[in-house]
Design a protein around this motif. Sequence first.
Motif, PDB file in Angstrom:
ATOM      1  N   ILE A 105     -13.909  17.892 -87.777  1.00 60.56           N
ATOM      2  CA  ILE A 105     -13.100  19.009 -87.320  1.00 60.56           C
ATOM      3  C   ILE A 105     -13.848  19.666 -86.166  1.00 60.56           C
ATOM      4  CG2 ILE A 105     -12.174  21.301 -87.880  1.00 60.56           C
ATOM      5  CD1 ILE A 105     -10.603  19.155 -89.202  1.00 60.56           C
ATOM      6  N   THR A 106     -13.250  19.708 -84.991  1.00 62.02           N
ATOM      7  CA  THR A 106     -13.905  20.309 -83.828  1.00 62.02           C
ATOM      8  C   THR A 106     -12.988  21.362 -83.220  1.00 62.02           C
ATOM      9  OG1 THR A 106     -13.038  18.613 -82.332  1.00 62.02           O
ATOM     10  CG2 THR A 106     -15.194  18.211 -83.307  1.00 62.02           C
ATOM     11  N   SER A 107     -13.599  22.366 -82.618  1.00 61.08           N
ATOM     12  CA  SER A 107     -12.830  23.429 -81.972  1.00 61.08           C
ATOM     13  C   SER A 107     -13.677  24.065 -80.892  1.00 61.08           C
ATOM     14  CB  SER A 107     -12.396  24.478 -82.994  1.00 61.08           C
ATOM     15  OG  SER A 107     -13.510  24.973 -83.710  1.00 61.08           O
ATOM     16  N   ALA A 108     -13.009  24.705 -79.948  1.00 59.76           N
ATOM     17  CA  ALA A 108     -13.699  25.386 -78.849  1.00 59.76           C
ATOM     18  C   ALA A 108     -12.861  26.574 -78.402  1.00 59.76           C
ATOM     19  CB  ALA A 108     -13.928  24.433 -77.679  1.00 59.76           C
ATOM     20  N   VAL A 109     -13.502  27.755 -78.323  1.00 60.16           N
ATOM     21  CA  VAL A 109     -12.832  28.972 -77.884  1.00 60.16           C
ATOM     22  C   VAL A 109     -13.816  29.806 -77.083  1.00 60.16           C
ATOM     23  CG1 VAL A 109     -11.741  31.137 -78.610  1.00 60.16           C
ATOM     24  CG2 VAL A 109     -11.300  29.035 -79.887  1.00 60.16           C
ATOM     25  N   ALA A 110     -13.384  30.254 -75.924  1.00 56.41           N
ATOM     26  CA  ALA A 110     -14.180  31.188 -75.105  1.00 56.41           C
ATOM     27  C   ALA A 110     -15.617  30.709 -74.900  1.00 56.41           C
ATOM     28  CB  ALA A 110     -14.177  32.577 -75.745  1.00 56.41           C
TER      29      ALA A 110
END
Length: 392
Positions: free
Chosen positions: A319-324
């Motif tokens: 599970i990967t994510s990227a924000v700001a």
Amino acid sequence: MKLTIQSTDLEAVLTAACAVSKSPDAIQIIAERIGEALSEVGPDTEERPAEMGQIRVIAFNENIVSEWRRPAEIKMAGSVAIIPGGLDRLVKASKNSDASFSLETVQTDNEMSLRLSTSRSAHEFPAESEAVFDRIVPGHTNGKRADLGAFARAIEVARVAAAHRGDAAGAKISMTGIHIHRRAGMIDIVATDGKRLAITTLREDTIGAVSLGEAADKGVTIPAEAINMMTSMLGSGPAHVEVVENNIIVEGPDGSVSIRMIDAPYPPYSTLLGLKTTQRIILSKSMLDVALQRSSVSLAKDKRTVAVKMSRGEDGVFITSAVAGQSSSECVSDEPGDEVAVGFDASYMMAAISVFPKSNIAIDFTDVSTPILVTSSSMPEITMLVMPCKIN
């Protein structure tokens, strides 16, 4: 009217009535002896020795008419209408010190009042006109009652995907409710906000105390404001549910509720149930839930949503994510497989898997234009759908 009632019983009926009555609307309190309907014998003019009976509390708003019943000792049969707020607050404040209350109607300054008395105090509340209740008839059913716990749980599952009232208007108001539909001998309990869908399918013969009649063929939609009350009644004991004209009536051991259904077409959700998917990933619910919470909490902060990517390859599922400018990656399974990936909103997926117990979750998907199906072998009657989102 004069009666004695246990404080817990009085609190229960007033709380239920207040959940329906919209201030400053009145509720009606009726005192009856067992076997005697007040409408048939009329109010007493003289006090008699206490006899077992009941109080009925009737409350209503534009969509709901409710009647709640509790046992009481009746000295004078009768009725009174009253604004419930002050009485309800007083009963709540007194319930731990007073085991029972005495209720009676009295004349005060040429006006009728309701007096609530305990061993140490007395409080009076001005009565209201009962004329409006001449036109309010609580719905009742004569059908056999049964345990409808599974039906109540299906409604609770569906509400996960219902639209918020502020997000829907016009014809879309139906998407704020819970839709019940007969399909090939089964009953679907479904909700969708257009971005996700929750559906529980039960065999019609397993919920025999639910009499939807011909209305079930085109479907009935229960408004959101009635869901809590309906599931509470279904979970409190044997109940019966019946559709009468444009109302759905729930009859339980302690009362009945007549709910006006939403008169608007429901989206054709059944077309989504036959979707064919090409990829499947099976994961531990606890592992997936923790990974989604971490991505959501650590990255979203004040943001409403976090888009995450679920990818599988020779090293397992991540599970990967990227924000700001921040990013995270977490392994949720060591099981390798063909290289595939799908994106979705973290909060929607967390809501979808929340309805399943701590077991494995199956994620079935194809591409960015096809809904993701979320299921579990532990509860095969439930299917959750989440729309995918584009990922880089």
